[in-house]
Design a protein around this motif. Structure first.
Motif, PDB file in Angstrom:
ATOM      1  N   ARG A 214       5.701   9.099  -9.545  1.00  0.00           N
ATOM      2  CA  ARG A 214       4.660   8.619  -8.654  1.00  0.00           C
ATOM      3  C   ARG A 214       3.465   8.293  -9.538  1.00  0.00           C
ATOM      4  O   ARG A 214       3.062   9.083 -10.378  1.00  0.00           O
TER       5      ARG A 214
ATOM      6  N   GLY B  18      -7.054   4.720  -8.462  1.00  0.00           N
ATOM      7  CA  GLY B  18      -7.333   5.719  -7.424  1.00  0.00           C
ATOM      8  C   GLY B  18      -6.326   5.786  -6.295  1.00  0.00           C
ATOM      9  O   GLY B  18      -6.500   6.549  -5.352  1.00  0.00           O
ATOM     10  N   GLU B  19      -5.263   4.993  -6.376  1.00  0.00           N
ATOM     11  CA  GLU B  19      -4.243   5.025  -5.330  1.00  0.00           C
ATOM     12  C   GLU B  19      -2.914   5.488  -5.929  1.00  0.00           C
ATOM     13  O   GLU B  19      -2.630   5.227  -7.094  1.00  0.00           O
TER      14      GLU B  19
ATOM     15  N   ALA C 213       4.544   5.343  -4.505  1.00  0.00           N
ATOM     16  CA  ALA C 213       5.665   6.283  -4.467  1.00  0.00           C
ATOM     17  C   ALA C 213       7.001   5.720  -4.926  1.00  0.00           C
ATOM     18  O   ALA C 213       7.860   6.462  -5.368  1.00  0.00           O
TER      19      ALA C 213
ATOM     20  N   PRO D  43       0.813  -1.206   0.000  1.00  0.00           N
ATOM     21  CA  PRO D  43       0.000   0.000   0.000  1.00  0.00           C
ATOM     22  C   PRO D  43       0.852   1.263   0.000  1.00  0.00           C
ATOM     23  O   PRO D  43       1.780   1.379   0.805  1.00  0.00           O
ATOM     24  N   LYS D  44       0.584   2.146  -0.915  1.00  0.00           N
ATOM     25  CA  LYS D  44       1.200   3.468  -1.026  1.00  0.00           C
ATOM     26  C   LYS D  44       2.629   3.458  -1.576  1.00  0.00           C
ATOM     27  O   LYS D  44       3.169   4.487  -1.888  1.00  0.00           O
TER      28      LYS D  44
END
Lengths: 425, 139
Positions: B85, B90-91, B94, B54-55
């Motif tokens: 990035r 929708g996410e 990085a 995630p992320k």
């Protein structure tokens, strides 16, 4: 019948006022039946102050016990959430929000709240109730910091001499010419360190400061997310995320097991001008040595003895220390006072081995130094016995804060749960 | 005459059954080779379950980009890497993705075939010819 003196009446009144204050303290707050899903040492209990707050990164608690949570994704267009427990049951009844930016860092010092976006730091005045005087009157004290996506979160802490410390993470894994690419050498000197990969110091009472006005207080720190000013020692402490992918980049030196266990995650006691050595070295806790990074000629054996500072404490690799807090309260047993809590967000690059972290650790201190042993303090955030893949974790601890009564607050940036951990004899 | 037609039809059916079988075997072999590439080169970031991080690192499982019909982007990400990035479903993610331009065309076809058919993904295989064509335009 004894004569009732005005003084004893006053004393009774005073005692009853005291009692009413105590009635809302941690001793009398009913924890969640399952301690909010957490496993804690004997005598500790926990509850969920709030759920689904948003992706809460760092948190700050004011003198009145209200929680300010910084979000890394806007919720209804807002980036800071304020949670208040209005009836003394420990759970938040009211939730309001303000600020139109995302970020990680948030802190309260004196009568001000400080909050960071990924490029700036803002300052808000607080009134005598600990509330924001004017949500729209944010003063920009720092601006123009590097944000290239990777390692862009800005964490903040303040000393007692009018300075604020901001982490600027390096937008890179190991300062290779091509990031995370096999065969690409490390740049010498690493040009990233001019504007990132360190801690910068700014003044709390000046506006629109940037690199030209700030001091590079410490360098050679790849990505610090947890940082705290230790008031007992009057010193800055930081927790660094160590580098990734030793096996992928140098399979001939590091097998997958070594790559899962190295390098150490590290906590440093920082003095002005310190250099922790990234990207030139990494720390190996099994050897207790600083090792030359393979991008700079290392072979897994070459150590570096001088030049760079040693960590105050080292932990297994990749666990991602996202929150650091020196405990100053009196609620917890005496051994916790002046020790460090660290929120480990949890690893992702230990596969094929299981992931590690996803818990809050306690580091005991004696005479201003860590004893060298750390212990898992709060576990169970992930909801799994073993986390194989990061997306399986239900919650991931990120931020830490101490309440006015000495309760420990922990934020989770997956579901936005705020935990309160209390000691109840 | 009818017999001849029948024989031809039967012959065609059995021929296409054989080609389908051969094709299945080829795809299965490609998936097996692709898995090896995935474990060595992709898993550390994209994880054993293809769920990513995630992320930080994009998920490959159940990703619209991975399962889509336009595979040219996928080939490009592998060959050229990704430094920006990126927003997927929708996410935002990085971390930089390194270029894997040392991979051969066949290895890229294999790893994409593995990824697109693994976990909950049910997209079709990627062929050597497709990778060759897309990659030649990248250079």
């Amino acid at each position: 019948m004894k004569k009732v003196t005005p003084i004893s009446v006053f004393a009774c009144l005073f005692i009853s006022v005291l009692l009413s204050a105590i009635s809302t303290s941690a001793q009398n707050i009913k924890p969640d039946a399952d301690n909010a899903g957490l496993t804690l040492p004997t005598g500790f209990a926990a509850l969920k102050v709030a759920d689904n707050v948003g992706r809460t990164r760092h948190i700050a608690v004011n003198k009145q016990g209200a929680i300010y949570a910084k979000l890394e994704r806007l919720d209804n267009g807002k980036g800071i959430v304020v949670l208040k427990d209005t009836d003394g049951d420990g759970r938040a009844e009211t939730k309001t929000s303000f600020a139109n930016y995302i970020g990680t860092g948030i802190a309260i010092k004196g009568n001000y709240l400080y909050a960071a976006s990924n490029k700036e730091v803002f300052k808000y005045a607080l009134n005598e109730n600990g509330d924001i005087v004017d949500e729209n009157a944010a003063a920009t004290i720092v601006t123009g910091l590097i944000d290239k996506g990777q390692h862009n979160s800005k964490s903040i802490t303040l000393d007692n001499a009018g300075n604020i410390y901001v982490n600027i993470g390096a937008p890179s894994n190991a300062c290779q010419e091509k990031d995370r690419t096999k065969g690409s050498m490390g740049m010498m000197p690493c040009p990233i360190l001019d504007s990132a990969g360190g801690i910068w110091q700014f003044k709390v009472d000046q506006f629109n400061q940037s690199y030209a006005n700030g001091v590079r207080y410490a360098t050679g720190l790849r990505n610090v997310v947890g940082l705290d000013w230790n008031n007992q020692l009057n010193q800055l402490f930081v927790t660094q995320h160590g580098r990734d992918m030793l096996n992928n980049l140098y399979p001939e030196i590091y097998d997958t097991t070594l790559s899962a266990e190295l390098p150490s995650e590290t906590m440093y006691a920082i003095n002005k001008g310190d250099n922790a050595g990234w990207p030139y070295v990494y720390y190996d806790h099994s050897k207790g040595k600083k090792m030359m990074a393979p991008e700079y000629g290392g072979d897994g054996k070459k150590t570096v003895e001088d030049k760079f500072i040693n960590p105050a404490m080292a932990f297994p690799a990749h666990m991602a220390p996202n929150g650091l807090l020196f405990y100053t309260g009196n609620q917890f047993p005496a051994r916790y006072k002046n020790g460090a809590f660290i929120a480990f967000h949890g690893s992702w690059n230990r596969s094929p081995l299981p992931q590690e972290g996803y818990y809050v650790v306690f580091v005991p201190y004696e005479n201003g130094k860590p004893t060298g042993k750390w212990e898992v303090f709060a576990n169970g955030f992930s909801g799994k016995t073993v986390v194989k893949n990061p997306r399986d974790a239900q919650h991931r601890p990120c931020g830490l804060a101490e309440g006015p009564d000495g309760s420990l607050y922990v934020s989770d940036d997956v579901k936005g749960t705020i935990y309160r951990i209390m000691y109840q004899k | 005459m009818q017999r001849i037609i029948l024989a031809v039809v039967v012959g065609m059916i059995s021929f296409s059954a054989v080609t389908a079988q051969t094709n299945n075997k080829l795809v299965a072999a490609s998936i097996a080779r692709g898995k090896t590439v995935y474990l060595q080169r992709c898993m550390v970031c994209h994880q054993a379950d293809g769920g990513g991080v995630p992320k930080l690192n994009a998920p490959l499982d159940a990703s619209t980009a991975v399962n889509g019909s336009d595979i040219s982007k996928l080939v490009k990400y592998i060959v050229k890497g990704l430094n920006d990035r990126i927003e997927i479903d929708g996410e935002f993610y990085a971390n930089a993705m390194p270029a894997a331009d040392d991979l051969k065309d066949q290895q890229i076809a294999d790893v994409l075939t593995f990824i697109r058919s693994n976990w909950s993904n049910k997209a079709g295989p990627v062929t050597l010819t497709q990778v060759k064509q897309i990659r030649s335009k990248l250079k």
